[in-house]
Design a protein around this motif. Structure first.
Motif, PDB file in Angstrom:
ATOM      1  N   ILE A   5       0.839  -1.201   0.000  1.00 48.10           N
ATOM      2  CA  ILE A   5       0.000   0.000   0.000  1.00 48.10           C
ATOM      3  C   ILE A   5       0.872   1.249   0.000  1.00 48.10           C
ATOM      4  O   ILE A   5       0.602   2.214  -0.727  1.00 48.10           O
ATOM      5  N   VAL A  19      -8.906   4.649  -1.553  1.00 52.54           N
ATOM      6  CA  VAL A  19      -7.749   4.112  -0.834  1.00 52.54           C
ATOM      7  C   VAL A  19      -7.906   4.287   0.680  1.00 52.54           C
ATOM      8  O   VAL A  19      -7.505   3.416   1.451  1.00 52.54           O
ATOM      9  N   LYS A  22     -10.057   1.451   1.824  1.00 53.81           N
ATOM     10  CA  LYS A  22      -9.324   0.181   1.854  1.00 53.81           C
ATOM     11  C   LYS A  22      -8.353   0.104   3.034  1.00 53.81           C
ATOM     12  O   LYS A  22      -8.214  -0.949   3.665  1.00 53.81           O
ATOM     13  N   ILE A  23      -7.704   1.210   3.331  1.00 50.39           N
ATOM     14  CA  ILE A  23      -6.789   1.247   4.486  1.00 50.39           C
ATOM     15  C   ILE A  23      -7.567   0.968   5.765  1.00 50.39           C
ATOM     16  O   ILE A  23      -7.151   0.164   6.602  1.00 50.39           O
TER      17      ILE A  23
END
Length: 141
Positions: A5, A19, A22-23
């Protein structure tokens, strides 16, 4: 997972909202520590490119059509009320996610987001105050 990542974030080819989601998902699943999550979130925000965060073309077209219809309606009202002095519009507008660089927020733009007033602190900003808090100044009333 953390290093993969991080490499993506350094390259800068990502959509910020996606993003960040997703993190947070990886953190909730236990794949990232809280420190790793915080570091990645800060890196994502600092390397974000607003060009990657605009709405898809079909949504842009729908937004442009809606905007056209609003303008047409306003023009018709103006034409029908010639000589009538209209009140000035409020300078605070509701936050709308930009569809391209032509309508991205600029330094000094004033918006209302979640019933709070914010002033934009960066040019070409495509994110709301929750996604990129340092791009916005909360105005206390």
């Amino acid at each position: 997972m953390y290093s993969i990542i991080k490499e993506v974030l350094i390259k800068g080819k990502y959509e910020l909202v996606d993003v960040l989601s997703k993190i947070n998902k990886l953190w909730l699943e236990g794949s990232l520590t809280e420190e790793e999550r915080d570091e990645l979130v800060n890196l994502a925000r600092s390397n974000a490119n607003s060009e990657n965060s605009y709405v898809e073309n079909t949504q842009q077209i729908a937004n442009i059509w809606e905007y056209y219809q609003q303008l047409d309606s306003r023009l018709t009202k103006l034409e029908n009320n010639q000589g009538v002095e209209l009140p000035l519009e409020e300078e605070w507008v509701e936050f709308v996610r930009p569809t391209g660089s032509h309508d991205a927020y600029k330094i000094g733009d004033k918006v209302i987001f979640n019933n709070k007033k914010y002033i934009c602190q960066m040019d070409n900003c495509a994110w709301n105050p929750l996604v990129y808090p340092s791009a916005w100044e909360l105005v206390e009333e």
